[in-house]
Enzyme design. Structure first.
Site, PDB file in Angstrom:
ATOM      1  CB  THR A   1      21.493  -6.097 -58.296  1.00 48.26           C
ATOM      2  OG1 THR A   1      22.126  -4.811 -58.284  1.00 48.26           O
ATOM      3  CG2 THR A   1      21.427  -6.600 -59.731  1.00 48.26           C
TER       4      THR A   1
ATOM      5  CE1 TYR B   1      25.466  -0.148 -51.764  1.00 46.54           C
ATOM      6  CE2 TYR B   1      23.777  -1.780 -51.309  1.00 46.54           C
ATOM      7  CZ  TYR B   1      24.349  -0.870 -52.157  1.00 46.54           C
ATOM      8  OH  TYR B   1      23.809  -0.655 -53.404  1.00 46.54           O
TER       9      TYR B   1
ATOM     10  CE  LYS C   1      27.269  -2.077 -54.085  1.00 48.50           C
ATOM     11  NZ  LYS C   1      26.075  -2.930 -54.382  1.00 48.50           N
TER      12      LYS C   1
ATOM     13  CB  ILE D   1      29.710  -4.891 -54.971  1.00 43.07           C
ATOM     14  CG1 ILE D   1      30.638  -5.491 -53.911  1.00 43.07           C
ATOM     15  CG2 ILE D   1      28.431  -5.722 -55.064  1.00 43.07           C
ATOM     16  CD1 ILE D   1      30.052  -5.541 -52.514  1.00 43.07           C
TER      17      ILE D   1
END
Length: 306
Positions: free
Chosen positions: A55, A143, A172, A214
């Site tokens: 992001t 992740y 995540k 998250i």
């Protein structure tokens, strides 16, 4: 707000913050807007901050820009919230060298994604993340995001890393596969934290036992999404579901034209950042701006009434 010890994986509402760019010049970071965002997170019940994620357009930032951005966020954060910094790559040796030499001042955790493009096997992922965990001076959060990396890290692989690498403290999980999430939750070792990587699946994952998220939408509506997350963490699933229903339309709208194009446009509509992205990403289509504004305004209106 979720209370955490420094050694624990962060829980609750984490925000994968955008990297603001200067109006008319996406190749200049807007540090004023960055500081305003960090202060906004401090004031709205966010539990931890994540910098240099997807992001945050980390892939388009130079090594020096990444270092400078993290230094600035550290200075503005002043240790008020745990800070997670994204560090990944598909060249394990280069990533390990970077982790060994980097300045960890003000950084509490490292978030590291499955290597993209290479499509490593399970054995390759285990070897890669074992090397990352050994090189990092901070605890590592895995992740898993197959939509971006091209390969899924299975529950079995995640659990192997969780059991065998003491410096790996959580994941995540953004596979979108709730069966996979359930398998991780059922067999994880004590102290291993599972965080949602999808805003729209956060309620479902937390109802199953995950400890937080998250988040992308947390940039835009941290207070409102925080109510959902903290209600779910407190086992008030009815309240969490109520808020989730009010935000569902915004989840979809923010991702309709890709991330972070949607969230940057929403922040622009709130006068937080300029609507600037670095190529190959581009802003949302102009004709969608009014639609996004209407959806955002409606989400705010609905959640203010609760």
């Amino acid at each position: 707000m979720v209370v955490m010890k420094k050694s624990e994986c962060p829980k609750g509402l984490g925000v994968a913050m955008v990297t603001p760019f200067t109006q008319g010049n996406p190749y200049s970071i807007d540090y004023g807007a960055t500081g305003r965002l960090v202060e906004h997170f401090h004031q709205t019940g966010v539990d931890f901050i994540v910098a240099l994620g997807s992001t945050g357009e980390a892939a388009t930032l130079s090594a020096e820009e990444q270092r400078e951005f993290v230094r600035y966020v550290v200075a503005k954060n002043q240790g008020k919230l745990p800070l997670v910094v994204g560090k990944g790559g598909n060249n394990t040796a280069a990533l390990v060298a970077e982790l060994r030499s980097m300045d960890y001042t003000g950084i509490d955790f490292i978030l590291s994604a499955v290597p993209a493009y290479n499509k490593p096997s399970a054995r390759g992922m285990i070897a890669h993340f074992t090397a990352v965990a050994e090189a990092s001076q901070r605890p590592v959060i895995l992740y898993n995001v197959p939509g971006r990396t091209g390969v899924n890290m299975t529950a079995e692989t995640t659990l192997t890393l969780a059991r065998e690498c003491p410096n790996i403290v959580g994941i995540k999980e953004a596979s979108g596969d709730l069966n996979q999430v359930a398998a991780i939750l059922a067999a994880r070792p004590g102290g291993f934290t599972v965080l949602s990587g999808d805003d729209s699946l956060t309620l479902a994952m937390m109802a199953m036992g995950a400890e937080g998220v998250i988040s992308v939408i947390g940039n835009v509506l941290p207070l409102q999404f925080g109510v959902l997350v903290h209600a779910a963490a407190g086992a008030d699933l009815a309240k969490a579901a109520n808020f989730n229903g009010k935000l569902t339309g915004l989840y979809e709208a923010l991702f309709r034209h890709g991330n972070p194009a949607g969230v940057k446009a929403a922040l622009w509509l709130q006068d937080f950042v300029a609507n600037e992205l670095r190529l190959p990403l581009v802003p949302i289509p102009q004709e969608f701006e009014n639609t996004l504004k209407d959806i955002l305004d409606l989400a705010i209106e609905r959640t203010e009434l609760l």
